[in-house]
Design an enzyme around this catalytic site. Structure first.
Site, PDB file in Angstrom:
ATOM      1  N   TYR A  95       0.832  -1.197   0.000  1.00 49.72           N
ATOM      2  CA  TYR A  95       0.000   0.000   0.000  1.00 49.72           C
ATOM      3  C   TYR A  95       0.869   1.249   0.000  1.00 49.72           C
ATOM      4  CZ  TYR A  95       0.763   0.650   5.092  1.00 49.72           C
ATOM      5  OH  TYR A  95       1.314   0.853   6.332  1.00 49.72           O
ATOM      6  N   CYS A  96       0.298   2.343  -0.516  1.00 49.05           N
ATOM      7  CA  CYS A  96       0.906   3.670  -0.394  1.00 49.05           C
ATOM      8  C   CYS A  96      -0.188   4.592   0.128  1.00 49.05           C
ATOM      9  CB  CYS A  96       1.521   4.139  -1.715  1.00 49.05           C
ATOM     10  SG  CYS A  96       0.392   4.131  -3.126  1.00 49.05           S
ATOM     11  N   TRP A  97      -0.153   5.862  -0.184  1.00 42.54           N
ATOM     12  CA  TRP A  97      -1.139   6.769   0.419  1.00 42.54           C
ATOM     13  C   TRP A  97      -2.545   6.519  -0.110  1.00 42.54           C
ATOM     14  CZ3 TRP A  97      -3.295   9.059   4.041  1.00 42.54           C
ATOM     15  CH2 TRP A  97      -4.162  10.144   3.887  1.00 42.54           C
ATOM     16  N   TYR A 124      -3.446   3.637   2.197  1.00 47.51           N
ATOM     17  CA  TYR A 124      -3.489   3.969   3.626  1.00 47.51           C
ATOM     18  C   TYR A 124      -4.629   4.942   3.933  1.00 47.51           C
ATOM     19  CZ  TYR A 124      -1.903   5.709   8.193  1.00 47.51           C
ATOM     20  OH  TYR A 124      -1.835   6.071   9.519  1.00 47.51           O
TER      21      TYR A 124
END
Length: 343
Positions: A95-97, A124
């Site tokens: 995952y990233c933002w 996230y």
């Protein structure tokens, strides 16, 4: 092999079944992340700033080009990092933002080894939305109050041993909520990380049953209680346990008496304005003489006044009862009987 995007509710339902790879930068990760996640940044803090600046100045195409240029040399390092985490024998989830390019590129690198690729849909940000939604739920909060040294935190954990639902806010915050609250504690988490852990613990509870917590200020060290949860605390019933002064002093001596005198003196000086110069000087003098009991007695004059003010302010939702630490089981039964009577 196509990447599998998992909705946040699927993630929460099986949280301990996955190994999470957070592809965001170090500072983003430090601010808050999924429980147990590993930080393997696609772009570190400096690279992220460089790419972000280029995006603002020249647009997406040039920013993506710069990002690929920066990632290229570290691709083997990233690849090896993912492979090492396979030893945990749990599926890797990236995952990233917002579930964008950083997690997609990271997952693609991992996919080259022939592994199934999973990402969090919405990244996230979707997890943070879930976290904040937990505080809007209605909980049957039951607050344990009492003067400093009464043993409120210990009582919470005794209730837990008896099968009751509890939240140790000070434990999550790594701070006991006073000028001496960080002594012997781990470094405090960010407020965001504090919220993440609080939401996770709340999500494990039966919402139809009471949740016991300690009476706290809005700010615990540097961690703020979330608005929605704090508002529920402001209307929850309070059970004030009454423990004799001499017992409280004995308990506090055990809790703080082993710390270095210089450290205790420094923390006492923080309270100088609230204690008043004369009382502060006396407390510091008692410490220098090793008279910790008199030092504590002096501090408790201030802390007890503060407690009394709060008790009077919340008298409409409070009930007081004696609590005997020499007969814990009977005292806990009295507390639970009071709860049954008031609900």
């Amino acid at each position: 092999m196509q990447a599998q995007d998992l909705h946040i509710e699927e993630i929460i339902a099986q949280l301990e079944s996955f190994t999470f790879i957070d592809a965001r930068s170090e500072k983003e990760f430090a601010k808050g992340h999924l429980p147990g996640a590993f930080n393997i940044p696609l772009l570190d803090d400096d690279a992220r700033i460089e790419v972000g600046t280029l995006y603002k100045q020249q647009g997406r195409i040039e920013a993506v080009r710069k990002g690929l240029e920066l990632v290229g040399p570290i691709m083997p390092q990233l690849y090896d990092g993912y492979q090492e985490l396979l030893a945990l024998n749990k599926p890797l989830v990236f995952y990233c933002w917002r579930g964008g390019l950083r997690s997609l590129i990271s997952a693609t690198l991992f996919q080259w080894s022939g592994n199934q690729v999973r990402r969090i849909e919405g990244g996230y940000k979707s997890y943070r939305n879930w976290v904040l939604s937990q505080f809007n739920k209605k909980y049957s909060l039951q607050i344990i109050g009492g003067a400093t040294g009464s043993g409120k935190t210990e009582l919470l954990h005794l209730l837990k041993e008896k099968g009751h639902q509890i939240i140790d806010l000070e434990g999550i915050a790594h701070h006991k909520g006073s000028a001496f609250g960080s002594l012997g504690q781990l470094p405090q988490p960010s407020t965001e990380s504090f919220e993440n852990e609080l939401a996770w613990q709340l999500s494990q509870f039966d919402e139809s049953k009471p949740v016991w917590i300690e009476n706290e200020s809005r700010l615990i060290g540097n961690c703020y209680l979330p608005d929605a949860f704090w508002n529920q605390m402001l209307h929850a019933p309070i059970f004030q346990i009454d423990v004799p002064l001499n017992v409280r002093i004995e308990r506090l001596l055990i809790e703080y008496g082993h710390f270095d005198i210089a450290e205790l003196t420094q923390r006492t000086e923080i309270l100088r304005k609230k204690l008043g110069g004369q009382h502060a000087n006396y407390a510091v003098e008692m410490l220098s003489q090793g008279n910790l009991q008199e030092w504590l007695s002096t501090l408790l004059v201030y802390y007890d006044k503060t407690y009394q003010y709060g008790s009077e302010k919340n008298a409409h939702r409070s009930v007081s009862m004696p609590f005997d630490w020499n007969d814990v089981n009977d005292s806990i039964n009295q507390l639970l009987n009071q709860y049954e009577f008031r609900k």
